[in-house]
Enzyme design. Structure first.
Site, PDB file in Angstrom:
ATOM      1  N   VAL A  14      41.130  44.670  36.291  1.00 54.34           N
ATOM      2  CA  VAL A  14      41.977  45.012  37.436  1.00 54.34           C
ATOM      3  C   VAL A  14      43.115  43.998  37.602  1.00 54.34           C
ATOM      4  CG1 VAL A  14      41.971  45.362  39.935  1.00 54.34           C
ATOM      5  CG2 VAL A  14      39.981  46.008  38.601  1.00 54.34           C
ATOM      6  N   MET A  15      42.777  42.702  37.523  1.00 51.06           N
ATOM      7  CA  MET A  15      43.796  41.673  37.721  1.00 51.06           C
ATOM      8  C   MET A  15      44.820  41.701  36.585  1.00 51.06           C
ATOM      9  SD  MET A  15      43.331  40.031  40.559  1.00 51.06           S
ATOM     10  CE  MET A  15      44.080  38.409  40.505  1.00 51.06           C
ATOM     11  N   ASN A  34      43.560  44.425  24.641  1.00 53.18           N
ATOM     12  CA  ASN A  34      42.200  44.354  25.173  1.00 53.18           C
ATOM     13  C   ASN A  34      41.252  44.548  23.995  1.00 53.18           C
ATOM     14  OD1 ASN A  34      40.798  44.450  28.003  1.00 53.18           O
ATOM     15  ND2 ASN A  34      39.646  45.822  26.659  1.00 53.18           N
ATOM     16  N   THR A  36      38.392  45.993  23.737  1.00 52.47           N
ATOM     17  CA  THR A  36      38.077  47.422  23.625  1.00 52.47           C
ATOM     18  C   THR A  36      39.415  48.155  23.662  1.00 52.47           C
ATOM     19  OG1 THR A  36      36.086  46.966  24.888  1.00 52.47           O
ATOM     20  CG2 THR A  36      36.697  49.284  24.644  1.00 52.47           C
ATOM     21  N   ALA A  78      36.013  34.129  32.868  1.00 54.79           N
ATOM     22  CA  ALA A  78      35.939  32.679  32.677  1.00 54.79           C
ATOM     23  C   ALA A  78      34.674  32.346  31.895  1.00 54.79           C
ATOM     24  CB  ALA A  78      35.927  31.984  34.031  1.00 54.79           C
ATOM     25  N   SER A 130      45.653  33.873  42.953  1.00 54.86           N
ATOM     26  CA  SER A 130      44.920  34.416  44.095  1.00 54.86           C
ATOM     27  C   SER A 130      45.677  35.569  44.730  1.00 54.86           C
ATOM     28  CB  SER A 130      44.705  33.334  45.159  1.00 54.86           C
ATOM     29  OG  SER A 130      44.041  33.905  46.266  1.00 54.86           O
ATOM     30  N   GLY A 132      43.777  38.870  44.897  1.00 51.33           N
ATOM     31  CA  GLY A 132      43.068  40.108  44.617  1.00 51.33           C
ATOM     32  C   GLY A 132      43.974  41.083  43.890  1.00 51.33           C
ATOM     33  N   LYS A 185      43.000  25.901  42.748  1.00 49.28           N
ATOM     34  CA  LYS A 185      42.521  27.273  42.981  1.00 49.28           C
ATOM     35  C   LYS A 185      41.046  27.263  43.383  1.00 49.28           C
ATOM     36  CE  LYS A 185      42.292  31.783  43.046  1.00 49.28           C
ATOM     37  NZ  LYS A 185      40.970  32.255  42.819  1.00 49.28           N
ATOM     38  N   HIS A 188      40.893  26.314  46.904  1.00 50.80           N
ATOM     39  CA  HIS A 188      41.317  27.503  47.662  1.00 50.80           C
ATOM     40  C   HIS A 188      40.121  28.431  47.879  1.00 50.80           C
ATOM     41  CE1 HIS A 188      42.233  31.797  47.539  1.00 50.80           C
ATOM     42  NE2 HIS A 188      43.309  31.536  48.269  1.00 50.80           N
ATOM     43  N   ASN A 189      39.375  28.681  46.814  1.00 52.40           N
ATOM     44  CA  ASN A 189      38.236  29.599  46.924  1.00 52.40           C
ATOM     45  C   ASN A 189      37.159  29.026  47.829  1.00 52.40           C
ATOM     46  OD1 ASN A 189      39.647  31.099  45.037  1.00 52.40           O
ATOM     47  ND2 ASN A 189      37.822  31.648  43.893  1.00 52.40           N
ATOM     48  N   GLU A 192      38.262  29.581  51.178  1.00 51.55           N
ATOM     49  CA  GLU A 192      38.079  31.020  51.435  1.00 51.55           C
ATOM     50  C   GLU A 192      36.638  31.293  51.881  1.00 51.55           C
ATOM     51  OE1 GLU A 192      39.475  33.632  48.156  1.00 51.55           O
ATOM     52  OE2 GLU A 192      37.454  34.449  48.142  1.00 51.55           O
TER      53      GLU A 192
HETATM   54  C1  6PG Z   1      41.306  35.185  45.095  1.00 53.40           C
HETATM   55  C2  6PG Z   1      39.792  35.231  45.198  1.00 53.40           C
HETATM   56  C3  6PG Z   1      39.129  35.572  43.913  1.00 53.40           C
HETATM   57  C4  6PG Z   1      37.604  35.546  43.980  1.00 53.40           C
HETATM   58  C5  6PG Z   1      37.009  36.632  44.788  1.00 53.40           C
HETATM   59  C6  6PG Z   1      35.496  36.713  44.732  1.00 53.40           C
HETATM   60  O1  6PG Z   1      41.832  34.142  45.396  1.00 53.40           O
HETATM   61  O2  6PG Z   1      41.928  36.210  44.785  1.00 53.40           O
HETATM   62  O3  6PG Z   1      39.357  33.954  45.561  1.00 53.40           O
HETATM   63  O4  6PG Z   1      39.565  34.650  42.970  1.00 53.40           O
HETATM   64  O5  6PG Z   1      37.111  35.650  42.717  1.00 53.40           O
HETATM   65  O6  6PG Z   1      37.411  36.530  46.096  1.00 53.40           O
HETATM   66  O7  6PG Z   1      34.865  35.505  44.916  1.00 53.40           O
HETATM   67  P1  6PG Z   1      33.298  35.440  45.217  1.00 53.40           P
HETATM   68  O8  6PG Z   1      32.642  36.509  44.402  1.00 53.40           O
HETATM   69  O9  6PG Z   1      32.834  34.081  44.768  1.00 53.40           O
HETATM   70  O10 6PG Z   1      33.144  35.684  46.667  1.00 53.40           O
END
Ligand code: 6PG
Length: 484
Positions: A14-15, A34, A36, A78, A130, A132, A185, A188-189, A192
């Site tokens: 998706v990203m 990719n 696949t 990762a 970051s 989503g 990052k 940041h998480n 979050e």
């Molecule tokens: C971002 C988010 C992303 C992260 C998801 C799920 O900055 O877009 O931090 O990188 O992977 O939010 O994280 P968890 O599964 O650990 O809640």
């Protein structure tokens, strides 16, 4: 030979897909691959159709499609997959080419990979991204670090496709050497996780303590989103609370209360433990997810243990105002702790992190984006050496103003038997941080008593260590180093 690509993206998750579409819509030609390969065809024939996106079926084809210096961006899982891909692609690349890892890699892995890739004459960038899937498509926050020489190579693309603040500043800037980008990052998480847990605690106090309906809570969060707490996470919380399934029942009430996690919050806390930083709020946020995962045990225990019989009897509106203060003050503590962690790790790694610049990168595009980060940026711009965010005049005043409501909220949660670990941890940190003399004197005495681990004294210079013969004579033995 057809058109050459500005950059290659590997990994059509998706990203990856959304980032490619973002780059293409900003005028870049993107090659994609990719493992696949049917995914490549599906993408090229579907969302990528008619755009400057070149689908490739092998790494060799991908590499020949690229302009030099080649920029190859990995949007893959990762861990091992990143190492394997780097190993498989090195022989195709030439001096000066750049490998970029846009996943959530651990910053120590990124530092190691940078050294390995540089030893092959290439550059390596670990870029935290970051926002989503929507952010990737329309403008994410990008936190790049790694080979400094690579910044001018990737900058034109990154600072075009990223999010921008209201005044037009890009939410992307060079963070530093090695794993600095992925480290920022990761923090940041972690933040979050803290923000989400704090919001969830206020939700449970409103729901189970004050008896508010989903609609009423949506309105409260909507109102909070107009003030100092205005943020993406508060906004989506308000929206979530209004969402109904097809049968008109609230979706949120049907979601199992077991939180998942991919690990970046845990990494943040482990890093804090490794450098001895009290990252208590994010720690509680991670553990709250772990506790939620013990669903069966909790259900069983709920039939065995009883909490206080207390019911809320008071002014609901005043309690909601207190909750807002508690959320705000706890959030200040969480960011103060996160910034302390960044400072400690930066010192260890030799990074010169721009703390105001990091707040700016988090202002737009990312999950923790908020107006609050504007105030943090201003605090670090005014004093780049700020030791603790709570000490900035703006935040000192904010905590003073919020303190009474914060304490009433923590007390209310305890009184009603509703768990609020992050709010409580934030308050305990604040009280600990402002306490000139903690009970660690007694703790040191205990260590010395059972293990002769020695202690320093308030009536002697720092750096002298003493051991007391607790069951013998009253004299202490001095030494220049701890004995044990
Ligand atoms: C971002 C988010 C992303 C992260 C998801 C799920 O900055 O877009 O931090 O990188 O992977 O939010 O994280 P968890 O599964 O650990 O809640």
């Amino acid at each position: 030979m057809g058109k050459k690509a500005d950059i290659a993206v590997v990994g059509l998750g998706v990203m990856g897909e959304n980032l490619i579409l973002n780059m293409a819509s900003n005028g870049f030609t993107v090659a994609c691959y990719n493992r696949t390969t049917s995914k490549v065809d599906a993408f090229v024939d579907g969302r990528a159709a008619g755009k400057n996106i070149i689908g490739c079926h092998s790494i060799g084809e991908l590499i020949t499609t690229l302009k030099r210096p080649r920029k190859l961006m990995l949007m893959i899982q990762a861990g091992k997959a990143v190492d394997e891909f780097i190993a498989s692609v090195l022989s195709f690349l030439d001096t000066g080419d750049v490998i970029i890892d846009g996943g959530n890699s651990h910053f120590m892995d990124t530092a190691r990979r940078m050294r390995e890739v540089e030893s092959n004459g290439l550059y390596y960038v670990g870029a935290g991204i970051s926002g989503g899937e929507q952010g990737a498509l329309t403008g994410p926050s990008i936190m790049p670090g790694g080979s400094a020489e690579a910044w001018h190579i990737v900058r034109p693309i990154f600072q075009t496709i990223c999010a921008f603040t209201g005044d037009g500043s890009p939410c992307c800037d060079w963070v530093g050497e090695g794993g600095a980008g992925h480290f920022v990052k990761m923090v940041h998480n972690g933040i979050e996780y803290g923000d989400m847990q704090l919001i969830c605690e206020t939700y449970q106090i409103m729901k189970d303590g004050l008896g508010l309906s989903n609609r009423e809570m949506a309105d409260v969060f909507g109102r909070w989103n107009q003030g100092p707490l205005a943020s993406y996470l508060i906004a989506i919380t308000s929206h979530i609370l209004t969402h109904q399934d097809g049968d008109g029942r609230a979706t949120v009430d049907r979601i199992l209360d077991v939180a998942a996690q991919k690990g970046t919050g845990k990494w943040t806390v482990v890093t804090a433990l490794n450098v001895g930083q009290p990252l208590t709020l994010i720690g509680e946020a991670v553990f709250a997810r772990c506790l939620s995962a013990l669903k069966d045990e909790r259900v069983a225990a709920s039939r065995i243990f009883w909490g206080p019989p207390a019911r809320f009897q008071g002014d609901r509106a005043a309690a909601i105002d207190d909750l807002e203060q508690a959320l705000y003050a706890s959030k200040i503590v969480s960011y103060a702790q996160g910034y302390q962690l960044m400072r400690a790790v930066a010192a260890e790694q030799g990074w010169h992190l721009n703390y105001g610049g990091i707040a700016l990168m988090w202002r737009g595009g990312c999950i923790i984006r908020s107006v609050f980060l504007r105030d943090i940026k201003q605090a670090f711009d005014a004093d780049p050496d700020l030791v603790n965010l709570m000490l900035a005049p703006f935040f000192k005043t904010a905590i003073e103003n919020a303190q009474a409501g914060w304490r009433r909220t923590a007390a209310l949660a305890i009184h009603l038997g509703i768990p609020a670990p992050a709010i409580g941890a934030a308050l305990a940190y604040y009280d600990g941080y402002r306490t000139a003399r903690l009970p660690a004197n007694l703790l040191q005495a205990q260590r010395d008593y059972f293990g002769a681990h020695t202690y320093e004294r308030v009536d002697k210079p720092r750096g002298l260590f003493f051991h007391t013969h607790w069951n013998g004579n009253r004299e202490a033995t001095a030494s220049k180093t701890p004995l044990a």
